[in-house]
Design a protein around this motif. Sequence first.
Motif, PDB file in Angstrom:
ATOM      1  N   GLY A  68      22.448  27.569  43.244  1.00  0.00           N
ATOM      2  CA  GLY A  68      20.936  27.825  43.464  1.00  0.00           C
ATOM      3  C   GLY A  68      20.450  29.091  43.149  1.00  0.00           C
ATOM      4  N   THR A  69      21.085  30.368  43.254  1.00  0.00           N
ATOM      5  CA  THR A  69      20.780  31.561  42.945  1.00  0.00           C
ATOM      6  C   THR A  69      20.681  31.653  41.257  1.00  0.00           C
ATOM      7  N   PHE A  70      21.706  31.354  40.767  1.00  0.00           N
ATOM      8  CA  PHE A  70      21.905  31.471  39.169  1.00  0.00           C
ATOM      9  C   PHE A  70      21.209  30.624  38.611  1.00  0.00           C
ATOM     10  N   TYR A  71      20.686  29.606  39.034  1.00  0.00           N
ATOM     11  CA  TYR A  71      19.951  28.266  38.642  1.00  0.00           C
ATOM     12  C   TYR A  71      20.135  27.625  37.294  1.00  0.00           C
ATOM     13  N   ASN A  72      20.743  28.186  36.274  1.00  0.00           N
ATOM     14  CA  ASN A  72      20.700  27.265  35.090  1.00  0.00           C
ATOM     15  C   ASN A  72      22.124  26.908  34.546  1.00  0.00           C
ATOM     16  N   HIS A 136      11.938  39.248  50.351  1.00  0.00           N
ATOM     17  CA  HIS A 136      11.539  38.028  50.930  1.00  0.00           C
ATOM     18  C   HIS A 136      11.628  36.988  49.711  1.00  0.00           C
ATOM     19  N   ALA A 137      12.388  35.866  49.870  1.00  0.00           N
ATOM     20  CA  ALA A 137      12.261  35.157  48.696  1.00  0.00           C
ATOM     21  C   ALA A 137      13.060  35.422  47.516  1.00  0.00           C
ATOM     22  N   ARG A 138      13.806  36.517  47.567  1.00  0.00           N
ATOM     23  CA  ARG A 138      14.490  36.921  46.440  1.00  0.00           C
ATOM     24  C   ARG A 138      15.921  37.256  46.911  1.00  0.00           C
TER      25      ARG A 138
END
Length: 291
Positions: A68-72, A136-138
């Motif tokens: 989710g946080t690394f995305y790719n 927030h959101a980071r």
Amino acid sequence: MTTTAPSPLPPRAVRRCAHPLNLFHASVYFSPEYAEELAAAGVKDPHAAYFAGRAAALGAVGAGAVTGTFYNFSHDLVARHLPAVWESASPADALSARLRAADRTVRRLLGAAADSAAMAEAAELALRAAEACTRHARPLYAAHADLPVPDAPHLAYWHAATLLREHRGDAHLAALLTAGLDPLESLVAHGATGAGASTGWVLASRGWERADWDAAVERLRDRGLMDGEGALTEAGAALREEVEDLTDRLDTAPYAHLGEAGVARLTELARGFLAAAAEAGAFPSGLTGRR
């Protein structure tokens, strides 16, 4: 796309400053010192080492949090190494190994400049900018913001570059989602600009198959964002620029806090350090290019 308040800085000043900071941060992950330090901590697989070092600030997380946080990255690749990697090295072990690697890498790449007055100035400027980052959101930024600032100026600079990189990176994911670009589509579209990594390197490092890449290309063509030759259409290029513009707007706060003169000076210093690092072999051959 969603808009935010305009930046008080010159056009693209945020991007120009963030780019060399991001690459300087990333150079540590490419270094032999990083592989050595993580291996000494018990993590020998290159993928596992990268996931452990970059995710360690989040704690002993599983594959879902990292995907989710690394995305790719392919979730299958992530799940192959997490949470199992924490059986070999704790998050604290991984963070310590990463900092040792950063110390050795920066000293090798920059030599005497690692202890220079310019480095101390860059560290002070980058840390001042990071004061205005928001949690927030980071999630990746927020986790790294809880880490202590190293005393040595070259490590304080690398730490601040890490904070600014993850702050921008978290914002960039929001921009990609807003644009409707999934993980692999974002890689394909970035590569088509000529600024991304080579296709072969992306597939090997991110865990995707060629069939996955080709399917993403077809999805972009179906949306009118890519042509039959693999180049971005006018609409595709415009969407990519919208992504970067929104990322800039979401990432304005630290640079606005630093001010125009401070941003200009930090950009100058960051570019100089990055150029020296690149000249010293910071990045592997084959990283860039279309094939």
